[in-house]
Design a protein around this motif. Structure first.
Motif, PDB file in Angstrom:
ATOM      1  N   GLU A  11      17.405  -2.981  -1.070  1.00  0.00           N
ATOM      2  CA  GLU A  11      16.288  -4.088  -0.988  1.00  0.00           C
ATOM      3  C   GLU A  11      15.199  -3.934  -0.086  1.00  0.00           C
ATOM      4  O   GLU A  11      14.154  -4.204  -0.526  1.00  0.00           O
ATOM      5  CB  GLU A  11      17.184  -5.538  -0.666  1.00  0.00           C
ATOM      6  CG  GLU A  11      17.935  -6.191  -1.716  1.00  0.00           C
ATOM      7  CD  GLU A  11      19.297  -5.337  -1.758  1.00  0.00           C
ATOM      8  OE1 GLU A  11      20.367  -5.915  -2.659  1.00  0.00           O
ATOM      9  OE2 GLU A  11      19.643  -4.411  -0.688  1.00  0.00           O
ATOM     10  N   ILE A  56      12.805  -0.950  -1.680  1.00  0.00           N
ATOM     11  CA  ILE A  56      12.129  -1.625  -2.654  1.00  0.00           C
ATOM     12  C   ILE A  56      10.843  -2.454  -2.091  1.00  0.00           C
ATOM     13  O   ILE A  56       9.851  -2.526  -2.547  1.00  0.00           O
ATOM     14  CB  ILE A  56      12.785  -2.384  -3.896  1.00  0.00           C
ATOM     15  CG1 ILE A  56      13.756  -1.514  -4.442  1.00  0.00           C
ATOM     16  CG2 ILE A  56      12.036  -3.190  -4.545  1.00  0.00           C
ATOM     17  CD1 ILE A  56      14.685  -2.433  -5.368  1.00  0.00           C
ATOM     18  N   SER A  57      11.531  -3.322  -1.143  1.00  0.00           N
ATOM     19  CA  SER A  57      10.232  -4.172  -0.418  1.00  0.00           C
ATOM     20  C   SER A  57       9.099  -3.377   0.235  1.00  0.00           C
ATOM     21  O   SER A  57       8.028  -3.686   0.099  1.00  0.00           O
ATOM     22  CB  SER A  57      10.890  -5.082   0.616  1.00  0.00           C
ATOM     23  OG  SER A  57      11.858  -5.976  -0.090  1.00  0.00           O
ATOM     24  N   LEU A  80       6.959  -2.064  -2.457  1.00  0.00           N
ATOM     25  CA  LEU A  80       6.013  -2.855  -3.066  1.00  0.00           C
ATOM     26  C   LEU A  80       4.779  -3.019  -1.867  1.00  0.00           C
ATOM     27  O   LEU A  80       3.762  -3.230  -2.443  1.00  0.00           O
ATOM     28  CB  LEU A  80       6.580  -4.459  -3.115  1.00  0.00           C
ATOM     29  CG  LEU A  80       7.662  -4.166  -4.558  1.00  0.00           C
ATOM     30  CD1 LEU A  80       8.188  -5.566  -4.476  1.00  0.00           C
ATOM     31  CD2 LEU A  80       6.955  -3.668  -5.774  1.00  0.00           C
ATOM     32  N   LEU A  83       9.595  -9.481  -4.812  1.00  0.00           N
ATOM     33  CA  LEU A  83      10.711  -8.974  -5.148  1.00  0.00           C
ATOM     34  C   LEU A  83      11.774 -10.274  -5.109  1.00  0.00           C
ATOM     35  O   LEU A  83      12.018 -10.931  -4.203  1.00  0.00           O
ATOM     36  CB  LEU A  83      11.370  -7.931  -4.273  1.00  0.00           C
ATOM     37  CG  LEU A  83      12.926  -7.757  -4.194  1.00  0.00           C
ATOM     38  CD1 LEU A  83      13.153  -7.121  -5.520  1.00  0.00           C
ATOM     39  CD2 LEU A  83      13.244  -6.781  -3.137  1.00  0.00           C
ATOM     40  N   VAL A 111      18.302  -7.912  -6.310  1.00  0.00           N
ATOM     41  CA  VAL A 111      18.371  -6.741  -6.997  1.00  0.00           C
ATOM     42  C   VAL A 111      20.167  -7.207  -7.266  1.00  0.00           C
ATOM     43  O   VAL A 111      20.805  -7.377  -6.558  1.00  0.00           O
ATOM     44  CB  VAL A 111      18.460  -5.638  -6.051  1.00  0.00           C
ATOM     45  CG1 VAL A 111      18.959  -4.445  -6.698  1.00  0.00           C
ATOM     46  CG2 VAL A 111      17.003  -5.388  -5.476  1.00  0.00           C
ATOM     47  N   VAL A 122      16.230  -4.605 -10.964  1.00  0.00           N
ATOM     48  CA  VAL A 122      15.665  -5.369  -9.954  1.00  0.00           C
ATOM     49  C   VAL A 122      14.714  -6.506 -10.752  1.00  0.00           C
ATOM     50  O   VAL A 122      14.212  -6.154 -11.931  1.00  0.00           O
ATOM     51  CB  VAL A 122      14.517  -4.234  -9.386  1.00  0.00           C
ATOM     52  CG1 VAL A 122      13.245  -5.065  -8.519  1.00  0.00           C
ATOM     53  CG2 VAL A 122      15.283  -3.078  -8.615  1.00  0.00           C
ATOM     54  N   LEU A 147      11.517  -8.677 -10.727  1.00  0.00           N
ATOM     55  CA  LEU A 147      10.308  -9.061  -9.903  1.00  0.00           C
ATOM     56  C   LEU A 147       9.525  -9.959 -10.579  1.00  0.00           C
ATOM     57  O   LEU A 147       9.623 -10.634 -11.643  1.00  0.00           O
ATOM     58  CB  LEU A 147       9.365  -7.619  -9.901  1.00  0.00           C
ATOM     59  CG  LEU A 147      10.072  -6.320  -9.388  1.00  0.00           C
ATOM     60  CD1 LEU A 147       9.092  -5.203  -9.826  1.00  0.00           C
ATOM     61  CD2 LEU A 147      10.286  -6.450  -8.076  1.00  0.00           C
ATOM     62  N   GLU A 198       5.978   0.045 -11.132  1.00  0.00           N
ATOM     63  CA  GLU A 198       7.265   0.740 -11.736  1.00  0.00           C
ATOM     64  C   GLU A 198       7.553   2.122 -10.872  1.00  0.00           C
ATOM     65  O   GLU A 198       8.782   2.480 -10.624  1.00  0.00           O
ATOM     66  CB  GLU A 198       7.350   0.763 -13.256  1.00  0.00           C
ATOM     67  CG  GLU A 198       8.573   1.707 -13.652  1.00  0.00           C
ATOM     68  CD  GLU A 198       8.788   1.834 -15.366  1.00  0.00           C
ATOM     69  OE1 GLU A 198       9.204   2.555 -15.794  1.00  0.00           O
ATOM     70  OE2 GLU A 198       7.653   0.987 -15.799  1.00  0.00           O
ATOM     71  N   VAL A 257       8.907   1.404  -7.229  1.00  0.00           N
ATOM     72  CA  VAL A 257      10.069   1.043  -7.177  1.00  0.00           C
ATOM     73  C   VAL A 257      11.140   2.120  -7.627  1.00  0.00           C
ATOM     74  O   VAL A 257      12.052   2.429  -6.823  1.00  0.00           O
ATOM     75  CB  VAL A 257      10.509  -0.199  -8.196  1.00  0.00           C
ATOM     76  CG1 VAL A 257      11.914  -0.315  -8.412  1.00  0.00           C
ATOM     77  CG2 VAL A 257       9.637  -1.490  -7.779  1.00  0.00           C
ATOM     78  N   ARG A 258      10.927   2.977  -8.762  1.00  0.00           N
ATOM     79  CA  ARG A 258      11.712   4.130  -8.915  1.00  0.00           C
ATOM     80  C   ARG A 258      11.753   5.141  -8.183  1.00  0.00           C
ATOM     81  O   ARG A 258      12.810   5.885  -7.783  1.00  0.00           O
ATOM     82  CB  ARG A 258      11.303   4.552 -10.419  1.00  0.00           C
ATOM     83  CG  ARG A 258      11.488   3.336 -11.352  1.00  0.00           C
ATOM     84  CD  ARG A 258      11.707   4.084 -12.870  1.00  0.00           C
ATOM     85  NE  ARG A 258      11.736   3.091 -13.980  1.00  0.00           N
ATOM     86  CZ  ARG A 258      13.033   2.344 -14.178  1.00  0.00           C
ATOM     87  NH1 ARG A 258      14.162   2.868 -13.593  1.00  0.00           N
ATOM     88  NH2 ARG A 258      13.069   1.396 -14.994  1.00  0.00           N
ATOM     89  N   ILE A 276      14.155  -2.682 -14.549  1.00  0.00           N
ATOM     90  CA  ILE A 276      13.357  -3.523 -13.812  1.00  0.00           C
ATOM     91  C   ILE A 276      12.785  -4.573 -14.745  1.00  0.00           C
ATOM     92  O   ILE A 276      12.351  -4.307 -15.732  1.00  0.00           O
ATOM     93  CB  ILE A 276      11.926  -2.766 -13.642  1.00  0.00           C
ATOM     94  CG1 ILE A 276      12.459  -1.568 -12.397  1.00  0.00           C
ATOM     95  CG2 ILE A 276      11.135  -3.610 -12.818  1.00  0.00           C
ATOM     96  CD1 ILE A 276      11.243  -0.708 -12.131  1.00  0.00           C
TER      97      ILE A 276
END
Length: 321
Positions: free
Chosen positions: A97, A100-101, A104, A120, A123, A132, A134, A155, A158-159, A168
């Protein structure tokens, strides 16, 4: 006088070498198949043994570092190469988490340039098979091509930060419209639906370090994957578009940036038809006669592995000669 440190050019070459190491390893494994199935199996086993050995060493180093200085973990994962190796071995100290945050946050200014944002939600799933969710907010003030840039940017971020994510999902939201704008305002999710329905081809990211040499207010042409792209710098940000005027269809070679009167908006003027386009907001036309229908075709620009890079659809890169 002691020896000087590595020059920026030398450092960029080293970074490029490590970024492509995975591709070289895979190429060597594929080549080993020429010796038969047994040779391929032995090569793969060798790679696993070496990888496990270095993974065990990294685990011990991370343990010692955490005991000596808990804050050191943040410094280590700030290095892209170190972070990628920690991800490979499941040693990254941050949760999925948080990763990913943070990812972003790196693309949020780019999304803002297209009139949007992303959040976000959560997850879910199990380790190795996580989804995920979004949600976009704001609006895209242009055309479906603007949605493509949003999707690619999100994308990719995130990946790269969470390779264990398997899917996603974008949750639709009723988006606010800007009634004061002359350009059509279409919800980002509607644009993404159009992109998916059209079978949008995957994109390939291409490092273009020359973009960093652009001065504020400068416009330059670049040849990337057999595609001519026009790029310009506005403040600290770089924006790129395909070399085709949205009004007359001519090349944008020779285009310059201007400030709109009584405004801080930066516009690009076509040298052929004199049409004007909003550089920061997805290349939307600002000429009243076009009703906002004309637009430039944005090309995503992000910093990947410390290098400014562009994303172009694979089909374009392969078919344009």
């Amino acid at each position: 006088m002691g020896p000087s440190g590595p020059s920026p050019v030398d450092e960029s070459v080293v970074e490029a070498q490590w970024r492509t190491a995975g591709d070289r390893i895979q190429a060597l494994l594929d080549a080993s198949a020429a010796g038969g199935a047994a040779a391929r199996e032995r090569a793969e086993h060798l790679v696993r043994e070496v990888t496990d050995l270095y993974g065990a060493a990294l685990a011990r180093l991370m343990g010692h570092a955490a005991q000596a200085c808990p804050e050191l973990a943040d410094d280590l994962v700030a290095d892209d190469l170190v972070a990628s190796l920690l991800l490979v071995h499941g040693l990254h100290p941050h949760s999925v988490e948080r990763r990913i945050s943070d990812a972003l946050d790196t693309v949020r200014p780019y999304l803002g340039s297209h009139g949007g944002d992303v959040h976000l939600l959560d997850v879910g799933g199990t380790p190795g098979d996580q989804t995920v969710r979004l949600q976009f907010s704001g609006s895209c003030k242009s055309c479906p091509s603007s949605a493509v840039t949003l999707e690619l940017a999100v994308e990719d971020a995130v990946r790269a930060a969470a390779p264990e994510v398997s899917s996603i999902e974008v949750v639709a939201q009723q988006l606010q419209t800007d009634t004061a704008s002359s350009a059509p305002v279409i919800p980002a999710q509607s644009l993404l639906d159009r992109v998916h329905a059209a079978g949008h081809a995957p994109a390939t990211w291409h490092a273009v370090p020359e973009l960093a040499e652009l001065s504020p207010g400068e416009v330059g042409g670049f040849r990337v994957a057999d595609t001519t792209v026009l790029a310009c710098r506005v403040g600290d940000d770089v924006y790129a578009y395909r070399d085709r005027c949205g009004g007359c269809g001519a090349s944008l070679a020779g285009a310059v940036l201007h400030r709109r009167m009584a405004s801080t908006d930066v516009v690009l003027r076509c040298p052929s038809c004199r049409a004007h386009f909003d550089v920061v907001h997805a290349g939307a036309s600002i000429d009243g006669s076009s009703g906002g229908a004309a637009h430039l075709d944005p090309v995503p620009v992000l910093v990947r592995d410390g290098v400014l890079s562009m994303a172009l659809p694979r089909s374009s890169a392969e078919s344009v000669a």
